[in-house]
Scaffold this motif. Structure first.
Motif, PDB file in Angstrom:
ATOM      1  N   GLU A 206       4.620  19.238   1.903  1.00  0.00           N
ATOM      2  CA  GLU A 206       5.112  17.829   1.945  1.00  0.00           C
ATOM      3  C   GLU A 206       5.374  17.001   0.487  1.00  0.00           C
ATOM      4  O   GLU A 206       5.942  15.952   1.024  1.00  0.00           O
ATOM      5  N   LEU A 207       4.916  17.155  -0.597  1.00  0.00           N
ATOM      6  CA  LEU A 207       5.065  16.804  -1.626  1.00  0.00           C
ATOM      7  C   LEU A 207       6.117  16.315  -2.266  1.00  0.00           C
ATOM      8  O   LEU A 207       7.196  17.399  -2.679  1.00  0.00           O
ATOM      9  N   PRO A 208       7.151  15.062  -2.381  1.00  0.00           N
ATOM     10  CA  PRO A 208       8.105  15.480  -2.962  1.00  0.00           C
ATOM     11  C   PRO A 208       8.791  15.859  -3.790  1.00  0.00           C
ATOM     12  O   PRO A 208       7.704  15.768  -5.160  1.00  0.00           O
ATOM     13  N   PRO A 209       9.481  17.153  -4.415  1.00  0.00           N
ATOM     14  CA  PRO A 209       9.220  17.789  -5.627  1.00  0.00           C
ATOM     15  C   PRO A 209       9.860  17.229  -7.141  1.00  0.00           C
ATOM     16  O   PRO A 209       9.373  17.015  -8.286  1.00  0.00           O
ATOM     17  N   GLU A 210      10.174  15.758  -6.740  1.00  0.00           N
ATOM     18  CA  GLU A 210      10.675  14.509  -7.477  1.00  0.00           C
ATOM     19  C   GLU A 210       9.896  13.868  -7.721  1.00  0.00           C
ATOM     20  O   GLU A 210       9.257  13.518  -9.717  1.00  0.00           O
ATOM     21  N   LEU A 211       9.026  13.721  -7.488  1.00  0.00           N
ATOM     22  CA  LEU A 211       7.210  13.430  -7.677  1.00  0.00           C
ATOM     23  C   LEU A 211       6.095  14.496  -9.010  1.00  0.00           C
ATOM     24  O   LEU A 211       6.126  13.742 -10.434  1.00  0.00           O
TER      25      LEU A 211
END
Length: 152
Positions: free
Chosen positions: A143-148
């Protein structure tokens, strides 16, 4: 109310004498006593038991996180061959009843001369906690965005 009534009942009963707790009709008025607490902290060496529990809980949690987080990250982010198969195996291993593993673990710990040690308890608890840690952390990493992650 449904959740708090048992907690309040236990808290109130901790200030009652054993005779007052086990009466056939509950007593709303009673003379409170601290004898139960004196017995727990004075006679029963409660602090020793609490320290034992803290050692096992902290050790098991730390080892589960140390092993589970990298495994979960690799299942969520890296191109691991058969990663869905691994994820299902981990989920199925959580479904095995802990009682079914007690005798084999005891035999292994006995052969390794670990019975009666903190290490045996920590390893046993870790084996039960590790699948759930991996499963929950895998969901978190997915669920963690790869961009972050890239920005970090």
């Amino acid at each position: 109310v449904w959740v708090l009534v048992p907690v309040i009942t236990v808290a109130v009963n901790s200030f009652k004498t054993p005779a007052a707790i086990f009466t056939s009709t509950p007593q709303l008025t009673f003379s409170p006593t601290l004898a139960n607490y004196a017995k727990v902290f004075g006679e029963l060496d409660f602090t020793h038991f609490l320290v034992n529990s803290l050692i096992v809980a902290i050790g098991s949690t730390g080892l589960s996180l140390l092993l589970g987080v990298p495994f979960a990250y690799s299942l969520a982010r890296l191109p691991v061959p058969g990663r869905e198969w691994w994820a299902r195996i981990i989920l199925f291993s959580r479904m095995v009843p802990a009682v079914a593993l007690v005798v084999p673990m005891f035999v292994i710990f006995q052969q390794l001369h670990l019975t009666g040690s903190y290490l045996a308890l920590i390893l046993a608890h870790t084996s039960f906690n590790l699948p759930i840690v991996i499963w929950m952390m895998r969901s978190f990493f997915e669920e963690l965005p790869p961009e972050l992650e890239e920005a970090a």
